[in-house]
Motif scaffolding. Sequence first.
Motif, PDB file in Angstrom:
ATOM      1  N   MET A 129      59.149 -39.399  -1.770  1.00 27.13           N
ATOM      2  CA  MET A 129      58.609 -40.684  -2.196  1.00 27.13           C
ATOM      3  C   MET A 129      57.370 -40.423  -3.051  1.00 27.13           C
ATOM      4  O   MET A 129      56.482 -39.683  -2.649  1.00 27.13           O
ATOM      5  N   ASN A 130      57.286 -40.999  -4.214  1.00 22.44           N
ATOM      6  CA  ASN A 130      56.167 -40.751  -5.114  1.00 22.44           C
ATOM      7  C   ASN A 130      55.282 -41.975  -5.235  1.00 22.44           C
ATOM      8  O   ASN A 130      55.744 -43.086  -5.451  1.00 22.44           O
ATOM      9  N   MET A 131      54.005 -41.754  -5.088  1.00 23.51           N
ATOM     10  CA  MET A 131      53.046 -42.836  -5.243  1.00 23.51           C
ATOM     11  C   MET A 131      52.864 -43.168  -6.722  1.00 23.51           C
ATOM     12  O   MET A 131      52.840 -42.293  -7.562  1.00 23.51           O
ATOM     13  N   THR A 132      52.732 -44.445  -7.003  1.00 26.95           N
ATOM     14  CA  THR A 132      52.437 -44.866  -8.365  1.00 26.95           C
ATOM     15  C   THR A 132      50.968 -45.247  -8.497  1.00 26.95           C
ATOM     16  O   THR A 132      50.524 -45.578  -9.575  1.00 26.95           O
ATOM     17  N   ARG A 133      50.258 -45.242  -7.389  1.00 18.88           N
ATOM     18  CA  ARG A 133      48.845 -45.609  -7.422  1.00 18.88           C
ATOM     19  C   ARG A 133      48.007 -44.557  -6.702  1.00 18.88           C
ATOM     20  O   ARG A 133      48.479 -43.868  -5.803  1.00 18.88           O
ATOM     21  N   ASP A 134      46.745 -44.495  -7.100  1.00 19.82           N
ATOM     22  CA  ASP A 134      45.785 -43.589  -6.497  1.00 19.82           C
ATOM     23  C   ASP A 134      45.356 -44.155  -5.149  1.00 19.82           C
ATOM     24  O   ASP A 134      44.901 -45.284  -5.060  1.00 19.82           O
ATOM     25  N   PHE A 135      45.511 -43.372  -4.068  1.00 17.71           N
ATOM     26  CA  PHE A 135      45.041 -43.856  -2.772  1.00 17.71           C
ATOM     27  C   PHE A 135      44.504 -42.695  -1.949  1.00 17.71           C
ATOM     28  O   PHE A 135      44.841 -41.530  -2.149  1.00 17.71           O
ATOM     29  N   ALA A 136      43.630 -43.057  -1.017  1.00 19.90           N
ATOM     30  CA  ALA A 136      43.088 -42.097  -0.057  1.00 19.90           C
ATOM     31  C   ALA A 136      43.455 -42.556   1.341  1.00 19.90           C
ATOM     32  O   ALA A 136      43.559 -43.759   1.606  1.00 19.90           O
ATOM     33  N   ALA A 137      43.645 -41.604   2.226  1.00 24.14           N
ATOM     34  CA  ALA A 137      43.954 -41.922   3.620  1.00 24.14           C
ATOM     35  C   ALA A 137      42.766 -41.546   4.492  1.00 24.14           C
ATOM     36  O   ALA A 137      42.226 -40.435   4.379  1.00 24.14           O
TER      37      ALA A 137
ATOM     38  N   LEU B 293      44.499 -45.173   9.007  1.00 29.01           N
ATOM     39  CA  LEU B 293      45.518 -44.822   9.987  1.00 29.01           C
ATOM     40  C   LEU B 293      44.848 -44.258  11.239  1.00 29.01           C
ATOM     41  O   LEU B 293      43.637 -44.002  11.247  1.00 29.01           O
ATOM     42  N   TYR B 294      45.652 -44.019  12.272  1.00 29.60           N
ATOM     43  CA  TYR B 294      45.130 -43.531  13.547  1.00 29.60           C
ATOM     44  C   TYR B 294      45.863 -42.256  13.945  1.00 29.60           C
ATOM     45  O   TYR B 294      47.090 -42.204  13.938  1.00 29.60           O
ATOM     46  N   GLY B 295      45.101 -41.226  14.306  1.00 25.86           N
ATOM     47  CA  GLY B 295      45.704 -39.948  14.659  1.00 25.86           C
ATOM     48  C   GLY B 295      46.619 -40.003  15.855  1.00 25.86           C
ATOM     49  O   GLY B 295      47.494 -39.152  16.005  1.00 25.86           O
ATOM     50  N   ASP B 296      46.411 -40.997  16.718  1.00 21.83           N
ATOM     51  CA  ASP B 296      47.265 -41.125  17.899  1.00 21.83           C
ATOM     52  C   ASP B 296      48.377 -42.155  17.703  1.00 21.83           C
ATOM     53  O   ASP B 296      49.010 -42.589  18.669  1.00 21.83           O
ATOM     54  N   VAL B 297      48.602 -42.565  16.452  1.00 20.21           N
ATOM     55  CA  VAL B 297      49.733 -43.434  16.098  1.00 20.21           C
ATOM     56  C   VAL B 297      50.526 -42.681  15.027  1.00 20.21           C
ATOM     57  O   VAL B 297      50.397 -42.952  13.832  1.00 20.21           O
ATOM     58  N   PRO B 298      51.349 -41.699  15.449  1.00 16.11           N
ATOM     59  CA  PRO B 298      51.878 -40.727  14.487  1.00 16.11           C
ATOM     60  C   PRO B 298      53.150 -41.116  13.763  1.00 16.11           C
ATOM     61  O   PRO B 298      53.567 -40.400  12.848  1.00 16.11           O
ATOM     62  N   PHE B 299      53.783 -42.240  14.143  1.00 16.61           N
ATOM     63  CA  PHE B 299      55.126 -42.506  13.635  1.00 16.61           C
ATOM     64  C   PHE B 299      55.203 -43.578  12.553  1.00 16.61           C
ATOM     65  O   PHE B 299      56.294 -44.068  12.240  1.00 16.61           O
ATOM     66  N   VAL B 300      54.078 -43.955  11.964  1.00 13.44           N
ATOM     67  CA  VAL B 300      54.121 -44.927  10.873  1.00 13.44           C
ATOM     68  C   VAL B 300      54.915 -44.318   9.714  1.00 13.44           C
ATOM     69  O   VAL B 300      54.639 -43.206   9.259  1.00 13.44           O
ATOM     70  N   LYS B 301      55.897 -45.041   9.233  1.00  9.88           N
ATOM     71  CA  LYS B 301      56.783 -44.518   8.195  1.00  9.88           C
ATOM     72  C   LYS B 301      56.112 -44.517   6.829  1.00  9.88           C
ATOM     73  O   LYS B 301      55.276 -45.365   6.530  1.00  9.88           O
ATOM     74  N   GLY B 302      56.557 -43.589   6.004  1.00 12.52           N
ATOM     75  CA  GLY B 302      56.073 -43.563   4.632  1.00 12.52           C
ATOM     76  C   GLY B 302      56.422 -44.835   3.879  1.00 12.52           C
ATOM     77  O   GLY B 302      55.618 -45.339   3.079  1.00 12.52           O
ATOM     78  N   GLU B 303      57.602 -45.384   4.147  1.00 14.47           N
ATOM     79  CA  GLU B 303      58.011 -46.619   3.487  1.00 14.47           C
ATOM     80  C   GLU B 303      57.084 -47.769   3.868  1.00 14.47           C
ATOM     81  O   GLU B 303      56.792 -48.643   3.044  1.00 14.47           O
ATOM     82  N   THR B 304      56.622 -47.759   5.104  1.00 13.23           N
ATOM     83  CA  THR B 304      55.707 -48.814   5.559  1.00 13.23           C
ATOM     84  C   THR B 304      54.351 -48.671   4.879  1.00 13.23           C
ATOM     85  O   THR B 304      53.753 -49.661   4.438  1.00 13.23           O
ATOM     86  N   MET B 305      53.855 -47.442   4.818  1.00 14.44           N
ATOM     87  CA  MET B 305      52.576 -47.210   4.127  1.00 14.44           C
ATOM     88  C   MET B 305      52.682 -47.667   2.675  1.00 14.44           C
ATOM     89  O   MET B 305      51.772 -48.315   2.144  1.00 14.44           O
ATOM     90  N   GLN B 306      53.786 -47.312   2.031  1.00  9.52           N
ATOM     91  CA  GLN B 306      53.985 -47.705   0.633  1.00  9.52           C
ATOM     92  C   GLN B 306      54.032 -49.214   0.483  1.00  9.52           C
ATOM     93  O   GLN B 306      53.452 -49.786  -0.450  1.00  9.52           O
ATOM     94  N   ALA B 307      54.715 -49.882   1.423  1.00 10.50           N
ATOM     95  CA  ALA B 307      54.807 -51.342   1.367  1.00 10.50           C
ATOM     96  C   ALA B 307      53.433 -51.985   1.490  1.00 10.50           C
ATOM     97  O   ALA B 307      53.146 -52.996   0.828  1.00 10.50           O
ATOM     98  N   MET B 308      52.567 -51.415   2.306  1.00 17.34           N
ATOM     99  CA  MET B 308      51.206 -51.953   2.444  1.00 17.34           C
ATOM    100  C   MET B 308      50.425 -51.824   1.139  1.00 17.34           C
ATOM    101  O   MET B 308      49.745 -52.758   0.700  1.00 17.34           O
ATOM    102  N   LEU B 309      50.539 -50.648   0.524  1.00 17.11           N
ATOM    103  CA  LEU B 309      49.819 -50.431  -0.733  1.00 17.11           C
ATOM    104  C   LEU B 309      50.386 -51.307  -1.852  1.00 17.11           C
ATOM    105  O   LEU B 309      49.630 -51.836  -2.683  1.00 17.11           O
ATOM    106  N   ASP B 310      51.696 -51.482  -1.869  1.00 17.22           N
ATOM    107  CA  ASP B 310      52.304 -52.368  -2.865  1.00 17.22           C
ATOM    108  C   ASP B 310      51.841 -53.812  -2.669  1.00 17.22           C
ATOM    109  O   ASP B 310      51.543 -54.518  -3.639  1.00 17.22           O
ATOM    110  N   ARG B 311      51.775 -54.223  -1.403  1.00 18.12           N
ATOM    111  CA  ARG B 311      51.351 -55.614  -1.116  1.00 18.12           C
ATOM    112  C   ARG B 311      49.912 -55.849  -1.558  1.00 18.12           C
ATOM    113  O   ARG B 311      49.550 -56.946  -2.003  1.00 18.12           O
ATOM    114  N   LEU B 312      49.103 -54.807  -1.486  1.00 17.77           N
ATOM    115  CA  LEU B 312      47.705 -54.911  -1.903  1.00 17.77           C
ATOM    116  C   LEU B 312      47.594 -55.255  -3.386  1.00 17.77           C
ATOM    117  O   LEU B 312      46.602 -55.858  -3.825  1.00 17.77           O
TER     118      LEU B 312
END
Length: 454
Positions: free
Chosen positions: A1-9, A103-122
């Motif tokens: 999955m390739n990001m189209t925007r600059d982001f930091a985690a 994100l949270y180190g003890d919440v390890p299963f957040v999907k890449g697609e979900t992270m991408q959807a959040m950034l897209d929604r932003l």
Amino acid sequence: MNMTRDFAAIVLAAGKGTRMKSDLHKVLHPIAGRPMLDHLLATVDALQPAKKVVVVGAGRDQLENALAGSAETCLQEPQLGTGHAVQQAEESLADHSGDVLVLYGDVPFVKGETMQAMLDRLHAEDRPKVVVLGFEPDDPGHYGRVIADADGRIDKMVEFKDASEEERACRLCNSGVMAARSADMFELLRRVGNDNAQGEYYLVDIVNIANADGDSCAVVSADTPAEVTGINSRAELARAEAQWQELKREEAMTEGVTLTAPDTVFFSWDTDLAADVTVEPHVVFGPGVSVARGARIRAFSHLEGARVGEGCSVGPYARLRPGAVMEKDSFVGNFVEMKQATLGEGAKASHLTYLGDAEVGAGANIGAGTITCNYDGYFKHKTVIGERAFIGSNSALIAPVRIGTDAIVAAGSAVSRDVGDGDLRMVRGEQVVKPGWADRFHDAMKKKKAADRK
């Protein structure tokens, strides 16, 4: 999955994790042989972040050693809440003007697609100031609620204890995972107060502050509650392991792997099984295992750091340790152990054998009870067995030693010198026969035992 925007985690991992009751930092506890923090960071890395910052506190040295420079760290000391934790990363992101994903180190299963959807929604047309990851658990219980309209625009974030009955009826809950543009994130955090029972600065407050300013915030929903499951205790860790294993088994079977008793097979995070592999009950895959098409892993076998070739058979009750390589159509049977050893094409070791620091040629046969004596107490040494060689049962090959092509080692031999191509090596003491000796011995012992009883 390739990001189209600059982001930091920003990954929050400063908590003590006291419920784990462990000297090991909570986020370093493994799931499928990999620290839960590494599961999360691998997903983040697939999105190609501009920067990763892990907020550390308790167990700082452990985390920094584990990260080994793969992410920047910043210290939260003392720990004054999630909002305060995110603020500690501001200096590390001083030169970052893009988006920020928390994100949270003890919440390890957040999907890449979900992270991408959040950034897209932003960056949707209404450009919300903050995007929240929501979820709908079977039992919303005491989770904070996300009150939003049908388009996902957030009207209010409310803690359960402060919610009305109508608000508590809402099933959409707050996971704590959020995204915002960097400038917005830190500007809002500077306005967060700690006038609450815990005296802490909560990240969630940035949503209500933005709303109060007349700006909009939005929610994106996780596919399943399991995606945002937090891990705070050994019991929750075990449930997370079970959750991960179930998903991996389903994935393997979808890709053409036969699991005859799926619930009894355990995978590691990087287990690689090709189509038409069959795995029998009670098999454990440690890290670093690949199995090629058509191979069969029989019951009660344990593999780690091993490569199994096409059409091979392993076990039952076999153990392949790191560095074990089985070439096409080779075979190891019950109670065979391999370590740093290669079994050539069509070669076999059917039972009760140890092959360590060894190279076995194609078509060779290793008899029952054979061991390669590879360690002299100080150093490891190699055994090389040629193609089509036959090693008789109960042989000890004392390394370094080379057995030639088509050579035969007679059963019961202890071989300490090289054996030439096509040679027979027999290393046995001379057999001595004493006729009638055993009968006389038994008679004498019986008479002695009878006398002792009187």
